[in-house]
Design an enzyme around this catalytic site. Structure first.
Site, short mmCIF file in Angstrom:
data_model
loop_
_atom_site.label_atom_id
_atom_site.label_comp_id
_atom_site.label_asym_id
_atom_site.label_seq_id
_atom_site.Cartn_x
_atom_site.Cartn_y
_atom_site.Cartn_z
N THR A 144 30.99 -16.38 16.73
CA THR A 144 31.69 -17.52 17.35
C THR A 144 32.07 -18.53 16.28
O THR A 144 33.18 -19.10 16.30
CB THR A 144 30.80 -18.19 18.40
OG1 THR A 144 30.38 -17.21 19.36
CG2 THR A 144 31.54 -19.30 19.11
N ILE A 202 26.60 -1.10 30.44
CA ILE A 202 25.85 -2.31 30.77
C ILE A 202 26.67 -3.52 30.33
O ILE A 202 27.10 -3.61 29.18
CB ILE A 202 24.47 -2.31 30.08
CG1 ILE A 202 23.65 -1.09 30.55
CG2 ILE A 202 23.72 -3.60 30.37
CD1 ILE A 202 23.35 -1.05 32.02
N GLU A 240 22.67 0.43 19.73
CA GLU A 240 22.95 -0.64 18.78
C GLU A 240 21.74 -1.56 18.68
O GLU A 240 20.78 -1.45 19.47
CB GLU A 240 24.17 -1.44 19.21
CG GLU A 240 24.03 -2.06 20.59
CD GLU A 240 25.36 -2.50 21.18
OE1 GLU A 240 25.40 -3.63 21.70
OE2 GLU A 240 26.33 -1.73 21.15
N LEU A 254 28.90 10.53 22.45
CA LEU A 254 28.64 10.16 23.84
C LEU A 254 27.25 10.64 24.26
O LEU A 254 26.90 11.80 24.10
CB LEU A 254 29.70 10.79 24.75
CG LEU A 254 29.55 10.54 26.25
CD1 LEU A 254 29.73 9.06 26.57
CD2 LEU A 254 30.55 11.38 27.03
N ASP A 278 22.06 -6.10 36.09
CA ASP A 278 20.74 -6.59 36.47
C ASP A 278 19.65 -6.10 35.52
O ASP A 278 19.76 -5.04 34.91
CB ASP A 278 20.38 -6.14 37.88
CG ASP A 278 21.12 -6.94 38.95
OD1 ASP A 278 21.53 -8.07 38.65
OD2 ASP A 278 21.30 -6.41 40.06
N CYS A 334 0.83 -1.21 0.00
CA CYS A 334 0.00 0.00 0.00
C CYS A 334 0.86 1.26 0.00
O CYS A 334 0.55 2.24 -0.68
CB CYS A 334 -0.95 -0.01 1.19
SG CYS A 334 -0.15 -0.03 2.82
#
Length: 630
Positions: free
Chosen positions: A448, A609, A332, A574, A614, A59
């Site tokens: 990996t 992080i 990211e 930053l 947590d 559409c």
């Protein structure tokens, strides 16, 4: 977006009729696509005079094509059709000028007019994406439109439009357009005009609505997860108890997000997914850019083939954001082997119930349902093997995904590590029970497998050329023998190597400069980044490893270690995570099948992080209630 198929649909690409300006309208009955004539994703792209219109025959493609052919301008790329309602300009193709575009809510006192775009909201007959159609005629009682990707039937000879929508006036002079489908929700219409009278007045929301708030619950029971569930038992084992926080002082903490902020995260997730897909396509079309991604040369044809054949085959990924009253910025896109599904989709909701936290709603409440739907639509034809490393965190991660796969009706087995795998007579890798491994979802990252190619000094071209041949092997099965076998269907697909690579961030900035969700990013350090502060990231990295944060005065704010120090780097502006009651808080949103499905927060005392940061519970509350307690 596709409604229930028409009774006698015309085949994909068949001419249905012509709109004003002799613009053709085509059938988009995807079930009838000729795969020989349209073998890959590129064949679905439609260009007019070198200008990209959209994907055949959606559409949005028709709306952009009609405006270009009749008016000479186009609107910006959007993630969903309903996003057109929020656009504020169109671009004249010939000279790049911007012209104002105004939105009129259904019921506004300015009626739609020929050339206006009718916009449907997501939901009902147009789930997830919404819909757009072009107005061709307006009478006292009806609005006639042309559209694609709804009814795939040829127009009657006497008509020059796809559908006629009822139009009526309200007592206060407003115009209301009704959809002829019972559950179609019309938002309104957009018009290119210099007159904003009766248009939607966009009021910027209170910036305070984008500042997360930290709150505390009462003490919880010692046990609150169901250890009879393998996934929940594995989570309890990993956390050494029924807890979300690793630090005792955070055990009763949770965070609150306003409804306005949640809507913005949803919009950003959907829009950014589409932007990352466009950037991936651009990278694969430009060898000099692709070279910056540091991928094995012999693997590039396979990555291109994966993109062409499996563009829509990714299950899910995770966006990482910083959100403050200064804006929402993406760091990211973890499109390959992201984590935290279970914490977002299950554990934070259980935590809230156990702690008596009933304000608002669970921020991850839709994630499980979305995953089940996505797995149902993959049409896996045999047992799906989940491949995981021997890692306690991956145990509950794999078990949770296994439960979603089985809810979708797919038989599923988990393989931990590579011990016990074998070969069959046809050269396929088999699981410890002797079953052939042909469908895979993995917690291993594609990188990996590439590291295995590098470490073993494998001749990539020779390996990939012979890998699908039936032959007896004289070595135990390796990860590359499974993931890089062409006949094995792997989720997430091989092309996510591009999308997850940090090298895509400068590409995005080049394609969408100054986009409000993006942070300025480059392959080289620029004066602008040096002035404002910047972050150095390896193009391939995980869990916050090998990141350097540099402040405005070129002082080192933080540097993390890791295993990616030898990789090429990119430089990103930053934008610090906000400090909320002593914890830096990152917003993570999950994209399932390319669409927003759930959100959570990850917290850490530091600016970065990491894998051990947590995930605390997040609740979504109405704006008024949110501001009352700020």
């Amino acid at each position: 977006m596709t409604r229930t198929p028409s009774a006698n649909p015309e085949p994909f690409g068949a001419l249905l009729g012509h709109g004003p300006g002799n613009v053709p309208i085509y059938s988009s009955d995807y079930k009838s696509v000729d795969k020989q004539a349209m073998p890959d994703r590129r064949s679905f792209k439609n260009y007019v005079n070198g200008v990209f219109m959209g994907m055949k025959w959606q559409c949005v493609e028709l709306a952009r094509r009609w405006l270009y052919m009749n008016r000479g301008y186009v609107f910006d790329d959007i993630a969903m059709a309903y996003d057109i309602f929020n656009l504020r300009h169109v671009t004249v193709v010939e000279d790049g000028r911007s012209l104002p575009l105004y939105s009129f809510r259904n019921g506004a006192k300015r009626p739609p007019e020929p050339g206006a775009l009718i916009i449907w909201n997501e939901g009902g007959d147009f789930p997830m994406t919404g819909h757009v159609a072009v107005v061709t005629e307006v009478t006292d009682t009806a609005v006639r439109i042309i559209e694609q990707n709804v009814e795939h039937v040829r127009w009657k000879e006497e008509t020059s439009w796809s559908r006629e929508l009822p139009l009526h006036r309200t007592d206060d002079g407003g115009y209301v357009v009704n959809c002829t489908f019972s559950e179609g929700i019309i938002l309104g219409w957009v018009i290119q005009t210099d007159d904003p009278t009766h248009a939607e007045v966009l009021v910027d929301p209170d910036p305070a609505l984008f500042n997360l708030s930290c709150r505390e619950a009462d003490l919880s029971p010692e046990t609150w997860l169901d250890v009879s569930s393998p996934a929940q038992a594995a989570f309890v084992k990993y956390m050494d108890g029924h807890r979300l926080a690793t630090r005792d002082e955070d055990l009763n903490r949770y965070y609150v997000m306003s409804e306005t902020a949640r809507k913005e995260v949803k919009r950003a997730t959907n829009e950014l997914h589409a932007m990352f897909m466009r950037a991936t396509d651009y990278v694969l079309d430009n060898p000099e850019v692709l070279e910056k991604f540091g991928l094995p040369e012999g693997l590039l044809p396979r990555i291109r083939q994966s993109w062409q054949n499996r563009r829509t085959h990714n299950i899910t990924g995770r966006f990482d954001f910083a959100m403050t009253d200064q804006g929402l910025k993406v760091y990211e896109y973890n499109a390959d082997s992201a984590s935290c599904y279970m914490e977002c989709g299950l554990v934070q909701g259980e935590w809230a119930r156990a702690h008596g936290v009933d304000e608002g709603r669970d921020a991850g409440g839709r994630l499980g349902e979305s995953l089940i739907k996505a797995w149902t639509e993959t049409h896996v034809e045999d047992v799906l093997h989940i491949l995981q490393d021997d890692d306690p965190e991956e145990d509950y991660h794999a078990l949770y995904m296994k439960s979603m796969v089985e809810e979708a009706g797919v038989r599923c087995k988990i393989i931990t590590g590579l011990a016990g795998l074998g070969w069959d007579a046809d050269g396929w890798v088999t699981d410890p029970d002797g079953e052939r491994i042909s469908w895979v979802w993995k917690t291993w990252a594609w990188e990996t497998a590439l590291d295995q190619l590098r470490d073993e000094a494998v001749d990539e071209v020779a390996f990939l050329a012979s890998h699908s041949q039936a032959e007896l092997r004289d070595h135990p099965p390796r990860l590359i023998d499974i993931l890089l076998r062409p006949e094995v269907m792997v989720f997430e697909p091989l092309w996510t190597l591009i999308t997850s690579n940090k090298a895509i961030l400068p590409v995005l900035w080049a394609l969408f400069p100054n986009h409000p969700y993006l942070l300025e990013s480059h392959f080289e350090l620029t004066d602008n980044l040096t002035t404002g502060g910047y972050v150095v990231k390896p193009i391939v990295g995980r869990c916050g490893g090998n990141i350097s944060l540099i402040g405005k005065d070129d002082n080192l704010l933080l540097e993390t270690g890791g295993q990616f120090a030898d990789r090429d780097q990119i430089y990103q502006a930053l934008f610090k995570l906000p400090d909320i009651d002593g914890l830096r808080v990152q917003v993570c949103s999950f994209s399932v099948d390319g669409r927003d499905a759930g959100v959570c927060v990850r917290c850490d005392p530091s600016l970065v992080i990491r894998s051990d940061s947590d995930l605390l519970a997040l609740r979504i509350v109405e704006d008024e209630a949110f501001l009352e307690k700020v």
